[in-house]
Design a protein around this motif. Structure first.
Motif, PDB file in Angstrom:
ATOM      1  N   ARG A  57      29.042  71.768  32.887  1.00 27.83           N
ATOM      2  CA  ARG A  57      29.663  72.820  33.124  1.00 27.83           C
ATOM      3  C   ARG A  57      30.238  73.320  32.020  1.00 27.83           C
ATOM      4  N   ASP A  58      30.288  74.848  31.885  1.00 22.93           N
ATOM      5  CA  ASP A  58      30.528  75.718  30.783  1.00 22.93           C
ATOM      6  C   ASP A  58      31.977  75.740  30.725  1.00 22.93           C
ATOM      7  N   ALA A  59      32.686  76.462  29.566  1.00 18.98           N
ATOM      8  CA  ALA A  59      33.834  76.638  29.551  1.00 18.98           C
ATOM      9  C   ALA A  59      34.692  77.229  30.612  1.00 18.98           C
ATOM     10  N   HIS A  60      33.765  78.002  31.602  1.00 20.31           N
ATOM     11  CA  HIS A  60      34.648  78.667  32.628  1.00 20.31           C
ATOM     12  C   HIS A  60      34.346  77.715  33.892  1.00 20.31           C
ATOM     13  N   GLN A  61      33.727  76.631  33.857  1.00 18.78           N
ATOM     14  CA  GLN A  61      33.508  75.844  34.847  1.00 18.78           C
ATOM     15  C   GLN A  61      32.501  75.980  35.793  1.00 18.78           C
ATOM     16  N   GLN A  62      31.747  76.974  35.264  1.00 19.03           N
ATOM     17  CA  GLN A  62      30.338  77.594  35.979  1.00 19.03           C
ATOM     18  C   GLN A  62      29.431  76.412  35.534  1.00 19.03           C
ATOM     19  N   LEU A  63      28.560  76.061  36.784  1.00 17.95           N
ATOM     20  CA  LEU A  63      27.422  75.369  36.584  1.00 17.95           C
ATOM     21  C   LEU A  63      25.997  75.879  35.551  1.00 17.95           C
ATOM     22  N   GLN A  64      25.841  75.228  34.540  1.00 25.03           N
ATOM     23  CA  GLN A  64      24.525  75.457  33.733  1.00 25.03           C
ATOM     24  C   GLN A  64      23.730  74.100  33.654  1.00 25.03           C
ATOM     25  N   ALA A  65      22.343  74.609  33.245  1.00 23.41           N
ATOM     26  CA  ALA A  65      21.420  73.501  33.325  1.00 23.41           C
ATOM     27  C   ALA A  65      20.434  73.787  32.064  1.00 23.41           C
ATOM     28  N   ARG A  66      20.010  72.728  31.489  1.00 26.23           N
ATOM     29  CA  ARG A  66      18.952  72.746  30.499  1.00 26.23           C
ATOM     30  C   ARG A  66      17.805  72.241  31.242  1.00 26.23           C
ATOM     31  N   VAL A  67      16.726  72.954  31.574  1.00 25.03           N
ATOM     32  CA  VAL A  67      15.529  72.555  32.111  1.00 25.03           C
ATOM     33  C   VAL A  67      14.318  72.500  31.260  1.00 25.03           C
ATOM     34  N   TRP A  68      13.650  71.394  31.453  1.00 27.10           N
ATOM     35  CA  TRP A  68      12.283  71.478  30.593  1.00 27.10           C
ATOM     36  C   TRP A  68      10.993  71.620  31.885  1.00 27.10           C
ATOM     37  N   PHE A  69      10.097  72.580  31.738  1.00 28.66           N
ATOM     38  CA  PHE A  69       9.102  72.597  32.791  1.00 28.66           C
ATOM     39  C   PHE A  69       7.517  71.996  32.162  1.00 28.66           C
ATOM     40  N   GLY A  70       7.438  70.962  32.547  1.00 25.87           N
ATOM     41  CA  GLY A  70       6.287  69.942  32.312  1.00 25.87           C
ATOM     42  C   GLY A  70       5.153  70.398  32.722  1.00 25.87           C
ATOM     43  N   PRO A  71       3.886  69.902  32.271  1.00 24.70           N
ATOM     44  CA  PRO A  71       2.344  70.334  32.338  1.00 24.70           C
ATOM     45  C   PRO A  71       2.399  70.195  34.082  1.00 24.70           C
ATOM     46  N   GLU A  72       2.856  69.385  34.904  1.00 27.34           N
ATOM     47  CA  GLU A  72       2.698  69.442  36.397  1.00 27.34           C
ATOM     48  C   GLU A  72       3.485  70.626  36.973  1.00 27.34           C
ATOM     49  N   THR A  73       3.865  71.376  36.095  1.00 27.69           N
ATOM     50  CA  THR A  73       4.529  72.544  37.189  1.00 27.69           C
ATOM     51  C   THR A  73       3.462  73.918  36.842  1.00 27.69           C
ATOM     52  N   GLU A  74       2.442  73.819  36.188  1.00 28.91           N
ATOM     53  CA  GLU A  74       1.472  74.751  36.125  1.00 28.91           C
ATOM     54  C   GLU A  74       1.116  75.468  36.995  1.00 28.91           C
ATOM     55  N   GLY A  75       1.269  76.785  36.833  1.00 31.58           N
ATOM     56  CA  GLY A  75       0.490  77.795  37.876  1.00 31.58           C
ATOM     57  C   GLY A  75      -0.806  78.542  36.968  1.00 31.58           C
ATOM     58  N   PRO A  76      -0.102  79.977  36.387  1.00 33.94           N
ATOM     59  CA  PRO A  76      -1.192  80.464  35.631  1.00 33.94           C
ATOM     60  C   PRO A  76      -1.528  79.367  34.475  1.00 33.94           C
ATOM     61  N   PRO A  77      -2.671  79.418  33.702  1.00 35.27           N
ATOM     62  CA  PRO A  77      -3.032  78.508  32.876  1.00 35.27           C
ATOM     63  C   PRO A  77      -1.876  78.803  31.450  1.00 35.27           C
TER      64      PRO A  77
END
Length: 172
Positions: A57-77
């Motif tokens: 949650r940020d200073a305004h109480q809004q939801l934030q996320a950190r996301v890592w897109f790994g090799p199993e999310t691949e679409g275009p090379p």
């Protein structure tokens, strides 16, 4: 032939630890404690090769996320599949409504793809509850890294009758 995420001996090879630390004014947010096991699709394997997610949650109480897109999310090379990005937006924007006190399901998700997202990249997913009128809750968000915006989305959520996030936690 060796598959992504598979070592030569057939055992699964996990990617190394990923730094998903938030901004200095963000507070960690325990999403599973709020909605339970329903977070399995995107954030269900915190050490896997698909996604790695940490909520804040940020200073305004809004939801934030950190996301890592790994090799199993691949679409275009070498880049994340559009469906993988849409799945992240579905989870984060829906969860943002829950975190704001609205027990919802997603009724409509509009995703606009702006540029290709390279694999194995840590991005920020921003969200904001824009309005709540009757049973309709509108949430907006984007996936970005620095000034680069990969995805923008709007999510129309519909509240579930006779449920609230607090009553769901009390039922446990």
């Amino acid at each position: 032939m060796k598959q992504v995420g598979e070592a030569r001996d057939g055992a699964e090879s996990l990617c190394p630890p990923i730094d998903l630390v938030g901004e200095p004014d963000w507070q960690p947010f325990d999403a599973p404690a709020l909605v339970g096991a329903s977070l399995r699709f995107v954030s269900g394997e915190p050490d896997g090769n698909r996604y790695r997610v940490r909520y804040y949650r940020d200073a305004h109480q809004q939801l934030q996320a950190r996301v890592w897109f790994g090799p199993e999310t691949e679409g275009p090379p070498g880049h994340a599949h559009g469906g993988s990005m849409a799945a992240v937006m579905d989870e984060v924007l829906g969860l943002a409504a829950w975190a704001a006190g609205h027990a919802i399901v997603v009724g409509n998700l509009n995703v606009s793809f702006r540029t290709l997202l390279p694999l194995e990249t840590v991005v920020t997913v921003e969200s904001a509850v824009v309005s709540a009128q009757g049973r309709k809750v509108l949430v907006e968000g984007r996936i970005r890294q620095g000034d680069t915006v990969y995805v923008e989305a709007q999510c129309l959520c519909i509240t579930l009758p006779d449920q609230s996030p607090a009553s769901r936690q009390d039922a446990r």
